[in-house]
Design an enzyme around this catalytic site. Structure first.
Site, short mmCIF file in Angstrom:
data_model
loop_
_atom_site.label_atom_id
_atom_site.label_comp_id
_atom_site.label_asym_id
_atom_site.label_seq_id
_atom_site.Cartn_x
_atom_site.Cartn_y
_atom_site.Cartn_z
N LYS A 78 0.74 -1.09 0.06
CA LYS A 78 0.01 0.08 -0.14
C LYS A 78 0.82 1.23 0.02
O LYS A 78 0.76 2.09 -0.98
CB LYS A 78 -0.87 -0.11 1.12
CG LYS A 78 -1.80 1.18 1.16
CD LYS A 78 -2.36 1.51 2.70
CE LYS A 78 -1.27 2.24 3.47
NZ LYS A 78 -1.95 2.80 4.54
N ASP A 80 -6.22 1.07 0.98
CA ASP A 80 -6.60 1.15 2.57
C ASP A 80 -8.01 0.58 2.71
O ASP A 80 -8.74 0.28 1.86
CB ASP A 80 -5.87 2.31 3.11
CG ASP A 80 -6.89 3.66 2.64
OD1 ASP A 80 -7.88 3.35 2.03
OD2 ASP A 80 -6.80 4.69 3.15
#
Length: 252
Positions: free
Chosen positions: A121, A139
């Protein structure tokens, strides 16, 4: 509604209404963004923005971070979530960034993920925001909103990422990350999504499912049950209050 139509409506709405969406993290360099994103894991951007000014003043670059240690770094980030682990990650990241990458944040996803505290991420955020790479970071907000809108049907962040990359126009991937995050942060919140003010309900799969006749009946039944429970509790409190009063009067 076909998935392609849903994606088209999604892109059209946000392109018109949020054409310049950006991260809410404050930073002035790739190094600062990398630090901020590492710190932001399971923490609010607001909190990170309160912490980073003093942190960046003390550690203006990777070399300064590398010359320090986790104990000192901790004193600057003690108010964020998991400060002990993040302090260790930042210390290790500073050393690797200095010793392996010459103090410059790398653009390659694999290189980024070699550093402590940098997962897929975080790497995707840096790649898309700093280097304009066709990548999208997933996320909790992106995961939730993409599934609710019906853009994806996936149970893991990686699966969400792959489906978004496959279906979104490449030139929108970087900004779509911010569209989804901001929508999830302020409207499509986790526990009680604000559907009453959401401009996307007309093509949102979650909204359609929640507003079927069966779902509405269930919601009404739950509301009635809760109201009955509240009434019972009120009666019970009154009884207890009366018993206590009688007990006091008897003692007197």
């Amino acid at each position: 509604m076909l998935k392609a139509e849903r994606y088209r409506h999604f892109v059209e709405y946000f392109s018109k209404n949020q054409p310049n969406a950006v991260t809410e993290l404050n930073y002035n360099s790739p190094y600062q963004l990398l630090v901020a994103v590492i710190l932001s894991a399971q923490c609010t951007d607001k909190r990170i923005n309160q912490v980073t000014p003093a942190l960046f003043e003390r550690f203006p670059d990777a070399a300064a971070l590398a010359a320090s240690d986790a104990d000192e770094i901790f004193t600057y980030i003690r108010s964020v979530s998991y400060p002990n682990n993040k302090a260790k990650h930042l210390a290790g990241m500073g050393k690797m960034l200095t010793e392996v990458f010459g103090g410059e944040v790398p653009s390659d996803l694999d290189d980024l993920q070699k550093m402590p505290g940098v997962g897929r991420k975080t790497a995707n955020v840096i790649a898309s925001v700093v280097f304009d790479a066709p990548a999208i970071a997933v996320d909790t907000h992106v995961f939730r909103v993409a599934n609710r809108l019906g853009l994806v049907r996936a149970s893991t962040p990686l699966a969400v990422e792959k489906q978004l990359v496959k279906n979104l126009p490449e030139n929108t991937l970087a900004i779509a990350h911010h569209w989804l995050i901001l929508h999830g942060r302020y409207i499509c919140v986790a526990r009680s999504p604000k559907c009453e003010i959401c401009p996307l309900t007309w093509f949102c799969k979650y909204y359609a499912q929640q507003n079927t006749e069966t779902a509405l009946l269930k919601a009404e039944a739950l509301k009635f049950r809760k109201s009955k429970d509240a009434k019972k509790k009120k009666i019970q409190k009154a009884i207890v209050k009366e018993l206590v009063k009688r007990s006091v009067d008897k003692d007197i």
